[in-house]
Scaffold this motif. Structure first.
Motif, PDB file in Angstrom:
ATOM      1  N   LEU A   1      94.730  -0.697  59.996  1.00 56.43           N
ATOM      2  CA  LEU A   1      93.813  -0.696  61.000  1.00 56.43           C
ATOM      3  C   LEU A   1      94.531  -1.155  62.340  1.00 56.43           C
ATOM      4  O   LEU A   1      94.005  -0.360  63.362  1.00 56.43           O
ATOM      5  N   ALA A   2      95.601  -1.727  62.243  1.00 55.84           N
ATOM      6  CA  ALA A   2      96.218  -1.938  63.508  1.00 55.84           C
ATOM      7  C   ALA A   2      96.871  -0.462  63.998  1.00 55.84           C
ATOM      8  O   ALA A   2      96.912  -0.020  65.145  1.00 55.84           O
ATOM      9  N   GLY A   3      97.473   0.061  62.860  1.00 57.37           N
ATOM     10  CA  GLY A   3      97.856   1.503  63.349  1.00 57.37           C
ATOM     11  C   GLY A   3      97.004   2.454  63.665  1.00 57.37           C
ATOM     12  O   GLY A   3      97.131   3.259  64.654  1.00 57.37           O
ATOM     13  N   ALA A   4      95.577   2.298  63.175  1.00 56.25           N
ATOM     14  CA  ALA A   4      94.570   3.316  63.715  1.00 56.25           C
ATOM     15  C   ALA A   4      94.181   3.008  65.158  1.00 56.25           C
ATOM     16  O   ALA A   4      94.231   3.859  65.997  1.00 56.25           O
ATOM     17  N   GLN A   5      94.210   1.795  65.588  1.00 57.86           N
ATOM     18  CA  GLN A   5      94.117   1.151  66.990  1.00 57.86           C
ATOM     19  C   GLN A   5      95.285   1.903  67.780  1.00 57.86           C
ATOM     20  O   GLN A   5      94.819   2.513  68.909  1.00 57.86           O
ATOM     21  N   GLU A   6      96.614   1.492  67.381  1.00 60.99           N
ATOM     22  CA  GLU A   6      97.650   2.049  68.196  1.00 60.99           C
ATOM     23  C   GLU A   6      97.550   3.625  68.173  1.00 60.99           C
ATOM     24  O   GLU A   6      97.834   4.152  69.454  1.00 60.99           O
ATOM     25  N   LEU A   7      97.354   4.276  67.347  1.00 56.61           N
ATOM     26  CA  LEU A   7      97.244   6.025  67.404  1.00 56.61           C
ATOM     27  C   LEU A   7      96.102   6.282  68.257  1.00 56.61           C
ATOM     28  O   LEU A   7      96.423   7.189  68.981  1.00 56.61           O
ATOM     29  N   ALA A   8      94.935   5.632  68.096  1.00 61.92           N
ATOM     30  CA  ALA A   8      93.869   6.147  68.833  1.00 61.92           C
ATOM     31  C   ALA A   8      94.281   5.749  70.263  1.00 61.92           C
ATOM     32  O   ALA A   8      93.908   6.732  71.353  1.00 61.92           O
TER      33      ALA A   8
ATOM     34  N   ARG B   1      97.713   8.748  76.483  1.00 60.29           N
ATOM     35  CA  ARG B   1      98.965   9.489  76.632  1.00 60.29           C
ATOM     36  C   ARG B   1      98.978  10.886  76.180  1.00 60.29           C
ATOM     37  O   ARG B   1      99.972  11.567  76.462  1.00 60.29           O
ATOM     38  N   ARG B   2      97.979  11.316  75.355  1.00 59.53           N
ATOM     39  CA  ARG B   2      97.863  12.674  75.030  1.00 59.53           C
ATOM     40  C   ARG B   2      96.757  13.435  75.710  1.00 59.53           C
ATOM     41  O   ARG B   2      96.164  14.475  75.060  1.00 59.53           O
ATOM     42  N   ALA B   3      96.243  12.925  76.585  1.00 63.78           N
ATOM     43  CA  ALA B   3      95.034  13.476  77.266  1.00 63.78           C
ATOM     44  C   ALA B   3      93.651  13.879  76.639  1.00 63.78           C
ATOM     45  O   ALA B   3      92.849  14.876  76.793  1.00 63.78           O
ATOM     46  N   HIS B   4      93.321  12.998  75.633  1.00 66.36           N
ATOM     47  CA  HIS B   4      92.086  13.315  74.756  1.00 66.36           C
ATOM     48  C   HIS B   4      90.885  12.541  75.476  1.00 66.36           C
ATOM     49  O   HIS B   4      90.949  11.378  75.834  1.00 66.36           O
TER      50      HIS B   4
ATOM     51  N   GLY C   1      85.396  23.496  74.211  1.00 72.53           N
ATOM     52  CA  GLY C   1      86.614  22.702  74.003  1.00 72.53           C
ATOM     53  C   GLY C   1      86.833  22.853  72.539  1.00 72.53           C
ATOM     54  O   GLY C   1      86.728  23.757  72.015  1.00 72.53           O
ATOM     55  N   VAL C   2      87.844  21.765  72.270  1.00 76.27           N
ATOM     56  CA  VAL C   2      88.494  21.966  70.874  1.00 76.27           C
ATOM     57  C   VAL C   2      88.492  20.739  70.094  1.00 76.27           C
ATOM     58  O   VAL C   2      88.453  19.347  70.927  1.00 76.27           O
ATOM     59  N   VAL C   3      88.434  20.703  68.713  1.00 78.92           N
ATOM     60  CA  VAL C   3      88.593  19.707  67.956  1.00 78.92           C
ATOM     61  C   VAL C   3      89.738  20.200  67.222  1.00 78.92           C
ATOM     62  O   VAL C   3      89.742  20.705  66.327  1.00 78.92           O
ATOM     63  N   SER C   4      90.865  19.617  67.499  1.00 79.22           N
ATOM     64  CA  SER C   4      92.023  20.177  67.070  1.00 79.22           C
ATOM     65  C   SER C   4      92.765  19.070  66.266  1.00 79.22           C
ATOM     66  O   SER C   4      92.792  17.936  66.104  1.00 79.22           O
ATOM     67  N   VAL C   5      93.661  19.642  65.443  1.00 86.14           N
ATOM     68  CA  VAL C   5      94.914  19.095  64.473  1.00 86.14           C
ATOM     69  C   VAL C   5      96.089  18.860  65.234  1.00 86.14           C
ATOM     70  O   VAL C   5      96.633  17.902  65.411  1.00 86.14           O
ATOM     71  N   VAL C   6      96.495  19.639  65.991  1.00 83.60           N
ATOM     72  CA  VAL C   6      97.709  19.926  66.946  1.00 83.60           C
ATOM     73  C   VAL C   6      97.540  19.070  67.955  1.00 83.60           C
ATOM     74  O   VAL C   6      98.636  18.604  68.675  1.00 83.60           O
ATOM     75  N   GLY C   7      96.404  18.840  68.287  1.00 82.74           N
ATOM     76  CA  GLY C   7      96.311  17.811  69.431  1.00 82.74           C
ATOM     77  C   GLY C   7      96.879  16.513  69.415  1.00 82.74           C
ATOM     78  O   GLY C   7      97.286  15.951  70.198  1.00 82.74           O
ATOM     79  N   HIS C   8      97.266  16.281  68.155  1.00 82.64           N
ATOM     80  CA  HIS C   8      97.993  14.876  67.919  1.00 82.64           C
ATOM     81  C   HIS C   8      99.412  14.908  68.463  1.00 82.64           C
ATOM     82  O   HIS C   8     100.080  14.091  68.808  1.00 82.64           O
ATOM     83  N   LEU C   9      99.697  16.025  68.794  1.00 83.14           N
ATOM     84  CA  LEU C   9     101.311  16.493  69.357  1.00 83.14           C
ATOM     85  C   LEU C   9     101.366  17.148  70.868  1.00 83.14           C
ATOM     86  O   LEU C   9     102.173  16.952  71.613  1.00 83.14           O
TER      87      LEU C   9
ATOM     88  N   LEU D   1      96.646  21.415  75.399  1.00 85.46           N
ATOM     89  CA  LEU D   1      95.309  22.025  75.063  1.00 85.46           C
ATOM     90  C   LEU D   1      94.495  21.979  76.196  1.00 85.46           C
ATOM     91  O   LEU D   1      93.522  22.665  76.222  1.00 85.46           O
ATOM     92  N   ALA D   2      94.436  20.611  76.862  1.00 89.60           N
ATOM     93  CA  ALA D   2      93.656  20.678  78.106  1.00 89.60           C
ATOM     94  C   ALA D   2      94.065  21.725  78.988  1.00 89.60           C
ATOM     95  O   ALA D   2      93.220  22.160  79.902  1.00 89.60           O
ATOM     96  N   GLU D   3      95.500  21.955  79.128  1.00 87.31           N
ATOM     97  CA  GLU D   3      95.640  23.092  80.100  1.00 87.31           C
ATOM     98  C   GLU D   3      95.222  24.422  79.800  1.00 87.31           C
ATOM     99  O   GLU D   3      94.859  25.200  80.611  1.00 87.31           O
ATOM    100  N   LEU D   4      94.996  24.555  78.422  1.00 85.90           N
ATOM    101  CA  LEU D   4      94.475  25.898  77.742  1.00 85.90           C
ATOM    102  C   LEU D   4      93.184  26.015  78.112  1.00 85.90           C
ATOM    103  O   LEU D   4      92.565  27.114  78.777  1.00 85.90           O
TER     104      LEU D   4
END
Length: 298
Positions: free
Chosen positions: A28-35, A41-44, A207-215, A220-223
């Motif tokens: 759960l802590a990891g889920a919060q950190e990743l979210a 930091r990844r413009a989501h 818009g996109v619901v992406s998998v590579v958006g993790h990275l 993707l926002a630029e695209l």
């Protein structure tokens, strides 16, 4: 969070992995950190929690409840949180939808029922029943490679009459069907297949619901912005630079290689759950080469 009815869930969303501890339990802590990492930091604009990339088939209802609560606590004040609640059982899907709504999610994603191959009338009844069960906006998830049955244009047209059914995550690979649905409905389309992000955006996806958006969320926002502004030359250039990333992540199941990449970057991910298996050293080395060609260093 988005307030634009034309793009009810935002522009760039990622189908977030579900971080697990090494023993396979929920982190759960990891889920919060990743979210927080993806949003801050990844413009989501938002996250889809418990799509296929979130390993939804092997997540219990109680685990889903706990992760959604954790993610909402971490980013719910500044990002759209969409809960994947669809199953191949209408009654169970309704239960999951209502549970997610009580937690305060901002939207629901409902996948085409898989394995039991319902006819189009069954699909329509299923989607309407889940949409009726809460007041939340609903994104349908059209992915025949996993569900076998596509959502036909006529079914989408009729589904769009429901006030809560407002969007489609498209992973059907049928651009003609997308064009016809866009012409006949006001449904907001989201690309659900990264390799087809550019053509779907060119057809009017919002818009996109992406998998590579993790990275590569900012790219993707630029695209999306390039296509939206009419600059297809720039859009093609951004998309071409991302091709090695698309290819690399989908050499096998996307969640397997995304989790491998996140682990290499020191971000929460953990293992995958059976029947999936973690990436081999050889797969990880290939992934490093693919991502490097796309400008991502592990």
């Amino acid at each position: 969070m988005t307030t634009d009815p034309a793009r009810p869930f935002g522009r760039v969303l990622t189908a977030m992995v579900t971080p697990l501890a090494e023993d396979g339990t929920i982190d759960l802590a990891g889920a919060q950190e990743l979210a927080a990492h993806l949003v801050d930091r990844r413009a989501h604009d938002g996250l889809v929690v418990f799509g296929t990339t979130g390993e939804s088939p092997t997540i219990s209802d109680s685990e889903q409840h706990a992760v959604l609560e954790a993610v909402l606590d971490a980013v719910g004040d500044r990002a759209t949180v969409v809960a994947g609640v669809g199953t191949n059982d209408t009654a169970h899907s309704i239960e999951k939808a209502q549970s997610a709504a009580r937690l305060g999610v901002h939207g629901l994603m409902v996948v085409t029922p898989y394995y039991n191959k319902p006819p189009q009338a069954g699909l329509l009844a299923h989607f309407r029943a889940v949409a009726d069960s809460t007041d939340l906006p609903v994104m349908l998830y059209d992915i025949p490679p996993r569900s076998v049955v596509p959502i036909e244009v006529e079914t989408l047209v009729r589904a769009a009459e429901h006030p809560n059914i407002v969007a489609v995550k498209d992973a059907k690979g049928d651009l003609g069907a997308v064009a016809w649905t866009k012409a006949r409905t006001d449904l907001a389309y989201y690309s659900g297949e990264d390799m087809l992000n550019l053509p779907l955006l060119a057809l009017g996806a919002v818009g996109v619901v992406s998998v590579v958006g993790h990275l590569v969320g900012p790219r993707l926002a630029e695209l999306v912005a390039a296509v939206e502004s009419g600059d297809l030359v720039k859009g093609r250039a951004v998309n071409e630079a991302l091709l090695p990333v698309y290819t690399g992540i989908f050499r096998t199941q996307g969640v397997i290689l995304v989790k491998a990449a996140l682990r290499a970057l020191g971000l929460p991910a953990g293992p995958v759950r059976p029947p999936l298996v973690d990436a081999t050293p050889e797969q990880l080395e290939q992934l490093r080469m693919d991502l490097a060609a796309g400008g991502v260093t592990l």
